[in-house]
Design a protein around this motif. Structure first.
Motif, PDB file in Angstrom:
ATOM      1  N   TYR A   1      23.293  20.439  39.217  1.00  0.00           N
ATOM      2  CA  TYR A   1      22.110  21.173  38.774  1.00  0.00           C
ATOM      3  C   TYR A   1      21.192  20.190  38.078  1.00  0.00           C
ATOM      4  O   TYR A   1      21.589  19.102  37.704  1.00  0.00           O
ATOM      5  CB  TYR A   1      22.486  22.330  37.836  1.00  0.00           C
ATOM      6  CG  TYR A   1      23.419  21.925  36.708  1.00  0.00           C
ATOM      7  CD1 TYR A   1      22.921  21.401  35.522  1.00  0.00           C
ATOM      8  CD2 TYR A   1      24.796  22.052  36.848  1.00  0.00           C
ATOM      9  CE1 TYR A   1      23.774  21.008  34.504  1.00  0.00           C
ATOM     10  CE2 TYR A   1      25.658  21.666  35.835  1.00  0.00           C
ATOM     11  CZ  TYR A   1      25.133  21.148  34.658  1.00  0.00           C
ATOM     12  OH  TYR A   1      25.977  20.758  33.651  1.00  0.00           O
TER      13      TYR A   1
ATOM     14  N   SER B   1      17.022  22.365  34.216  1.00  0.00           N
ATOM     15  CA  SER B   1      17.353  23.747  34.564  1.00  0.00           C
ATOM     16  C   SER B   1      18.018  24.393  33.350  1.00  0.00           C
ATOM     17  O   SER B   1      18.357  23.715  32.376  1.00  0.00           O
ATOM     18  CB  SER B   1      18.311  23.783  35.759  1.00  0.00           C
ATOM     19  OG  SER B   1      19.592  23.301  35.373  1.00  0.00           O
TER      20      SER B   1
ATOM     21  N   LYS C   1      20.986  25.505  33.178  1.00  0.00           N
ATOM     22  CA  LYS C   1      22.336  24.932  33.074  1.00  0.00           C
ATOM     23  C   LYS C   1      22.315  23.549  32.437  1.00  0.00           C
ATOM     24  O   LYS C   1      23.303  23.111  31.879  1.00  0.00           O
ATOM     25  CB  LYS C   1      22.985  24.828  34.460  1.00  0.00           C
ATOM     26  CG  LYS C   1      23.451  26.128  35.037  1.00  0.00           C
ATOM     27  CD  LYS C   1      24.145  25.859  36.365  1.00  0.00           C
ATOM     28  CE  LYS C   1      24.697  27.104  36.977  1.00  0.00           C
ATOM     29  NZ  LYS C   1      25.362  26.843  38.255  1.00  0.00           N
TER      30      LYS C   1
END
Length: 179
Positions: A20, A24, A26
């Motif tokens: 990821y 982002s 995450k």
């Protein structure tokens, strides 16, 4: 210096993993980890001692990161240059209100370098040769208060343009190993 190398080690691991993006949702814990490593390295006794500072940094980060994520997402979809986006993310991390309580120069330059490397561009690494040129506009940008509209409109664009040129001119593949 050791702590900076540990932060770069985390970026290296993150880039190899590529599950990821750093910007982002995450990626938030990874961005915080970069800042924690800049300050405390991997010394978890020290981290425990500064637990309240880490919690305060996490709280500030959580409040400030969203506008940087939106900017990144919007501009990486368009035809903006990667160097421009990386430089402006760095400026956003450094400018008022700063993303972290402390370590915005160090953490910000590593995060902006991640943007470059994630898009196959060279990273920026602070050296003896580029330090003065790096810190001059960075110190001015750091002092800009987003609440002072007049100052931001009249003076910040010059420093942003100067820093974008600096960023493009001082990112260097000799600091990256291609695999």
């Amino acid at each position: 210096m050791d702590n900076l190398l540990l932060a770069w080690e985390h970026i290296d691991y993150f880039i190899k993993k590529r599950e990821y993006g750093l910007l982002s949702r995450k990626g938030g814990p990874d961005m915080l980890e970069i800042n924690h490593r800049v300050h405390y390295g991997e010394n978890y006794v020290l981290r425990d001692e500064y637990k309240k500072a880490i919690e305060a940094t996490t709280e500030k980060f959580t409040k400030q990161i969203q506008h940087i994520r939106k900017y990144y997402k919007k501009n990486m979809r368009g035809d903006s240059s990667v160097n421009k986006v990386a430089a402006e993310v760095y400026i956003s991390i450094l400018g008022q209100p700063q993303l972290f309580i402390e370590g915005n120069h160090r953490s910000g330059s590593i995060i902006a370098s991640w943007i470059n490397m994630a898009h196959d561009k060279p990273p920026f690494v602070l050296t003896v040769e580029n330090a003065l040129t790096f810190f001059r506009p960075a110190q001015v940008i750091k002092k800009f208060d987003k609440l002072s509209m007049w100052r931001s409109i009249t003076k910040l664009p010059k420093y942003k343009a100067d820093f974008k040129r600096f960023w493009k001119d001082h990112c260097d593949m000799r600091f990256a190993v291609k695999k």
